[in-house]
Scaffold this motif. Structure first.
Motif, PDB file in Angstrom:
ATOM      1  N   VAL A  85       0.847  -1.195   0.000  1.00 25.31           N
ATOM      2  CA  VAL A  85       0.000   0.000   0.000  1.00 25.31           C
ATOM      3  C   VAL A  85       0.884   1.247   0.000  1.00 25.31           C
ATOM      4  O   VAL A  85       1.777   1.388   0.836  1.00 25.31           O
ATOM      5  N   TYR A  86       0.610   2.154  -0.928  1.00 23.60           N
ATOM      6  CA  TYR A  86       1.366   3.407  -1.015  1.00 23.60           C
ATOM      7  C   TYR A  86       0.608   4.580  -0.399  1.00 23.60           C
ATOM      8  O   TYR A  86       1.215   5.516   0.105  1.00 23.60           O
ATOM      9  N   ASP A  87      -0.707   4.562  -0.535  1.00 22.99           N
ATOM     10  CA  ASP A  87      -1.513   5.651   0.025  1.00 22.99           C
ATOM     11  C   ASP A  87      -2.953   5.172   0.113  1.00 22.99           C
ATOM     12  O   ASP A  87      -3.405   4.412  -0.743  1.00 22.99           O
ATOM     13  N   ALA A  88      -3.654   5.633   1.149  1.00 20.24           N
ATOM     14  CA  ALA A  88      -5.077   5.290   1.262  1.00 20.24           C
ATOM     15  C   ALA A  88      -5.809   6.618   1.488  1.00 20.24           C
ATOM     16  O   ALA A  88      -5.836   7.454   0.579  1.00 20.24           O
ATOM     17  N   TYR A  89      -6.383   6.831   2.688  1.00 24.38           N
ATOM     18  CA  TYR A  89      -6.993   8.143   2.971  1.00 24.38           C
ATOM     19  C   TYR A  89      -5.932   9.243   2.839  1.00 24.38           C
ATOM     20  O   TYR A  89      -4.804   9.079   3.317  1.00 24.38           O
ATOM     21  N   ARG A  90      -6.314  10.330   2.181  1.00 25.43           N
ATOM     22  CA  ARG A  90      -5.391  11.466   1.965  1.00 25.43           C
ATOM     23  C   ARG A  90      -6.100  12.754   2.403  1.00 25.43           C
ATOM     24  O   ARG A  90      -7.117  13.118   1.817  1.00 25.43           O
ATOM     25  N   ALA A 130      -5.531  14.916  -8.564  1.00 21.11           N
ATOM     26  CA  ALA A 130      -6.844  15.577  -8.510  1.00 21.11           C
ATOM     27  C   ALA A 130      -6.870  16.640  -7.418  1.00 21.11           C
ATOM     28  O   ALA A 130      -6.292  16.445  -6.345  1.00 21.11           O
ATOM     29  N   LYS A 131      -7.553  17.754  -7.716  1.00 16.39           N
ATOM     30  CA  LYS A 131      -7.681  18.828  -6.711  1.00 16.39           C
ATOM     31  C   LYS A 131      -8.716  18.462  -5.651  1.00 16.39           C
ATOM     32  O   LYS A 131      -8.678  18.960  -4.526  1.00 16.39           O
ATOM     33  N   LYS A 132      -9.677  17.660  -6.038  1.00 16.55           N
ATOM     34  CA  LYS A 132     -10.606  17.037  -5.093  1.00 16.55           C
ATOM     35  C   LYS A 132     -10.443  15.545  -5.360  1.00 16.55           C
ATOM     36  O   LYS A 132     -10.914  15.031  -6.375  1.00 16.55           O
ATOM     37  N   SER A 133      -9.741  14.883  -4.468  1.00 17.64           N
ATOM     38  CA  SER A 133      -9.363  13.492  -4.724  1.00 17.64           C
ATOM     39  C   SER A 133     -10.276  12.503  -4.013  1.00 17.64           C
ATOM     40  O   SER A 133     -10.665  12.722  -2.856  1.00 17.64           O
ATOM     41  N   GLY A 134     -10.538  11.404  -4.689  1.00 16.20           N
ATOM     42  CA  GLY A 134     -11.264  10.304  -4.057  1.00 16.20           C
ATOM     43  C   GLY A 134     -10.565   9.849  -2.781  1.00 16.20           C
ATOM     44  O   GLY A 134     -11.220   9.405  -1.827  1.00 16.20           O
ATOM     45  N   SER A 139     -12.038   6.062   0.720  1.00 19.89           N
ATOM     46  CA  SER A 139     -12.244   4.705   0.193  1.00 19.89           C
ATOM     47  C   SER A 139     -11.528   4.500  -1.140  1.00 19.89           C
ATOM     48  O   SER A 139     -11.939   3.656  -1.946  1.00 19.89           O
ATOM     49  N   THR A 140     -10.482   5.279  -1.345  1.00 19.29           N
ATOM     50  CA  THR A 140      -9.652   5.149  -2.548  1.00 19.29           C
ATOM     51  C   THR A 140      -8.245   4.785  -2.102  1.00 19.29           C
ATOM     52  O   THR A 140      -7.775   5.294  -1.073  1.00 19.29           O
ATOM     53  N   ILE A 141      -7.611   3.932  -2.868  1.00 16.55           N
ATOM     54  CA  ILE A 141      -6.299   3.422  -2.449  1.00 16.55           C
ATOM     55  C   ILE A 141      -5.335   3.334  -3.629  1.00 16.55           C
ATOM     56  O   ILE A 141      -5.752   3.105  -4.762  1.00 16.55           O
ATOM     57  N   ASP A 142      -4.055   3.547  -3.343  1.00 17.18           N
ATOM     58  CA  ASP A 142      -2.973   3.327  -4.301  1.00 17.18           C
ATOM     59  C   ASP A 142      -2.174   2.127  -3.799  1.00 17.18           C
ATOM     60  O   ASP A 142      -1.661   2.160  -2.667  1.00 17.18           O
ATOM     61  N   LEU A 143      -2.048   1.115  -4.642  1.00 19.94           N
ATOM     62  CA  LEU A 143      -1.359  -0.095  -4.175  1.00 19.94           C
ATOM     63  C   LEU A 143      -0.806  -0.912  -5.328  1.00 19.94           C
ATOM     64  O   LEU A 143      -1.159  -0.701  -6.491  1.00 19.94           O
ATOM     65  N   THR A 144       0.076  -1.833  -4.971  1.00 21.84           N
ATOM     66  CA  THR A 144       0.595  -2.788  -5.946  1.00 21.84           C
ATOM     67  C   THR A 144       0.708  -4.150  -5.270  1.00 21.84           C
ATOM     68  O   THR A 144       0.179  -4.352  -4.170  1.00 21.84           O
ATOM     69  N   LEU A 145       1.403  -5.059  -5.952  1.00 23.89           N
ATOM     70  CA  LEU A 145       1.566  -6.419  -5.429  1.00 23.89           C
ATOM     71  C   LEU A 145       3.038  -6.706  -5.155  1.00 23.89           C
ATOM     72  O   LEU A 145       3.910  -6.190  -5.856  1.00 23.89           O
ATOM     73  N   ALA A 146       3.282  -7.547  -4.174  1.00 22.64           N
ATOM     74  CA  ALA A 146       4.624  -8.080  -3.923  1.00 22.64           C
ATOM     75  C   ALA A 146       4.505  -9.600  -3.844  1.00 22.64           C
ATOM     76  O   ALA A 146       3.426 -10.138  -3.555  1.00 22.64           O
ATOM     77  N   GLN A 147       5.610 -10.267  -4.106  1.00 19.12           N
ATOM     78  CA  GLN A 147       5.633 -11.731  -3.971  1.00 19.12           C
ATOM     79  C   GLN A 147       5.565 -12.074  -2.493  1.00 19.12           C
ATOM     80  O   GLN A 147       6.342 -11.539  -1.698  1.00 19.12           O
ATOM     81  N   LYS A 148       4.674 -12.983  -2.143  1.00 20.15           N
ATOM     82  CA  LYS A 148       4.549 -13.382  -0.736  1.00 20.15           C
ATOM     83  C   LYS A 148       5.839 -14.056  -0.247  1.00 20.15           C
ATOM     84  O   LYS A 148       6.285 -13.836   0.876  1.00 20.15           O
ATOM     85  N   LYS A 199      -6.010   5.850 -16.019  1.00 22.47           N
ATOM     86  CA  LYS A 199      -4.735   6.573 -16.180  1.00 22.47           C
ATOM     87  C   LYS A 199      -3.658   6.177 -15.170  1.00 22.47           C
ATOM     88  O   LYS A 199      -2.519   6.611 -15.280  1.00 22.47           O
ATOM     89  N   GLU A 200      -4.025   5.411 -14.158  1.00 23.28           N
ATOM     90  CA  GLU A 200      -3.037   4.991 -13.143  1.00 23.28           C
ATOM     91  C   GLU A 200      -3.351   3.557 -12.740  1.00 23.28           C
ATOM     92  O   GLU A 200      -4.376   3.308 -12.084  1.00 23.28           O
ATOM     93  N   TRP A 201      -2.473   2.620 -13.077  1.00 22.63           N
ATOM     94  CA  TRP A 201      -2.755   1.206 -12.822  1.00 22.63           C
ATOM     95  C   TRP A 201      -2.890   0.900 -11.323  1.00 22.63           C
ATOM     96  O   TRP A 201      -3.440  -0.122 -10.939  1.00 22.63           O
ATOM     97  N   TRP A 202      -2.394   1.777 -10.445  1.00 26.99           N
ATOM     98  CA  TRP A 202      -2.332   1.509  -8.997  1.00 26.99           C
ATOM     99  C   TRP A 202      -3.518   2.087  -8.214  1.00 26.99           C
ATOM    100  O   TRP A 202      -3.620   1.879  -7.013  1.00 26.99           O
ATOM    101  N   HIS A 203      -4.418   2.821  -8.853  1.00 26.42           N
ATOM    102  CA  HIS A 203      -5.434   3.635  -8.156  1.00 26.42           C
ATOM    103  C   HIS A 203      -6.833   3.014  -8.298  1.00 26.42           C
ATOM    104  O   HIS A 203      -7.308   2.787  -9.406  1.00 26.42           O
ATOM    105  N   PHE A 204      -7.494   2.773  -7.158  1.00 30.88           N
ATOM    106  CA  PHE A 204      -8.805   2.112  -7.138  1.00 30.88           C
ATOM    107  C   PHE A 204      -9.724   2.775  -6.097  1.00 30.88           C
ATOM    108  O   PHE A 204      -9.276   3.141  -5.015  1.00 30.88           O
ATOM    109  N   THR A 205     -11.002   2.843  -6.441  1.00 32.36           N
ATOM    110  CA  THR A 205     -12.005   3.422  -5.540  1.00 32.36           C
ATOM    111  C   THR A 205     -13.138   2.426  -5.301  1.00 32.36           C
ATOM    112  O   THR A 205     -13.640   1.823  -6.262  1.00 32.36           O
ATOM    113  N   LEU A 206     -13.523   2.260  -4.047  1.00 34.14           N
ATOM    114  CA  LEU A 206     -14.658   1.386  -3.751  1.00 34.14           C
ATOM    115  C   LEU A 206     -15.926   2.003  -4.343  1.00 34.14           C
ATOM    116  O   LEU A 206     -16.250   3.164  -4.052  1.00 34.14           O
TER     117      LEU A 206
END
Ligand SMILES: C[C@@H](N)C(=O)N[C@H](C)C(=O)O
Ligand SMILES: [Zn+2]
Length: 221
Positions: A85-90, A130-134, A139-148, A199-206
């Protein structure tokens, strides 16, 4: 393509203020297996400085979104991956910091690493910030995957917060393996009700976010 060899923080060793608004949780308490590398608390982000409102390297998320993300994590762990996880609530004050930073044309400290081909003043209209960001709705998150097994980052074809076409989910600038890695993350997120961002593979919103109209400004601490 390169992946960022960063060391994640260990949130369990961070002193928490434990003063979250009802409806929010510390994500590491819901998903302890994930890695947390909160870039806006560090200087390794596109501004090159710690961002306003980040008082601790913690990820805070709405309880609803955290419950959905826990299912994503469980699903992917079965396949040999953990979340990073890189960022969640901002906080809104962090977003305001980004706006001020974009207007300071002389500050190009992180240009080569994060936005080499773009003028920082255009990052908002191009959709990379974004100037008004999710994120401020919790409930918006920036994340990626790592090998367990190794903790190493999975190759997504571009680093987190690299602003350029190569970070578009559907870019043709990456390999089929990198596409497959992005799809693995995206499919797992979509299955649990998160919407990807083209536009950003890491950004997702519930999609069913609990605070669709509220932009919070409490600090990450
Ligand atoms: C700045 C980047 N990590 C991000 O989250 N961008 C989107 C568009 C946002 O600011 O909401
Ligand atoms: Zn984001």
């Amino acid at each position: 393509a390169s992946v960022t060899p960063e060391t994640p923080f260990t949130p369990s060793t961070v002193v928490k203020k434990n003063n979250l608004p009802g409806g929010f949780v510390y994500l590491d308490e819901v998903i302890p297996s994930a890695q947390y590398e909160i870039r806006y608390y560090s200087e390794n982000n596109f501004t090159g400085t710690r961002v306003d409102g980040y008082k601790a390297p913690l990820a805070i998320f709405s309880k609803t979104a955290a419950a959905a993300l826990k299912k994503v994590s469980e699903d992917l762990e079965q396949k040999g991956y953990i979340l990073r996880v890189y960022d969640a609530y901002r906080p809104q004050q962090a977003v305001n910091h980004f706006v001020r930073w974009s207007q300071d044309a002389g500050d190009l400290k992180m240009k080569a690493q994060y936005y080499p081909k773009l003028d920082k003043r255009n990052l908002f209209k191009l959709g990379f910030i974004a100037k008004k960001s999710g994120h401020s709705r919790g409930s918006t998150i920036d994340l990626t995957l790592a090998q367990k097994s190794t903790g190493k980052l999975v190759d997504m074809g571009s680093p987190y917060d690299f602003f350029g076409e190569i970070s578009y989910y559907n870019t043709n600038l990456i390999s089929s393996t990198q596409h497959a890695n992005r799809k693995l993350l995206k499919d797992a997120m979509v299955k649990q009700g998160f919407k990807p961002y083209a536009k950003e593979w890491w950004h997702f919103t519930l999609i069913k976010e609990p605070y669709p109209k509220q932009y919070f400004n409490f600090k990450v601490e």
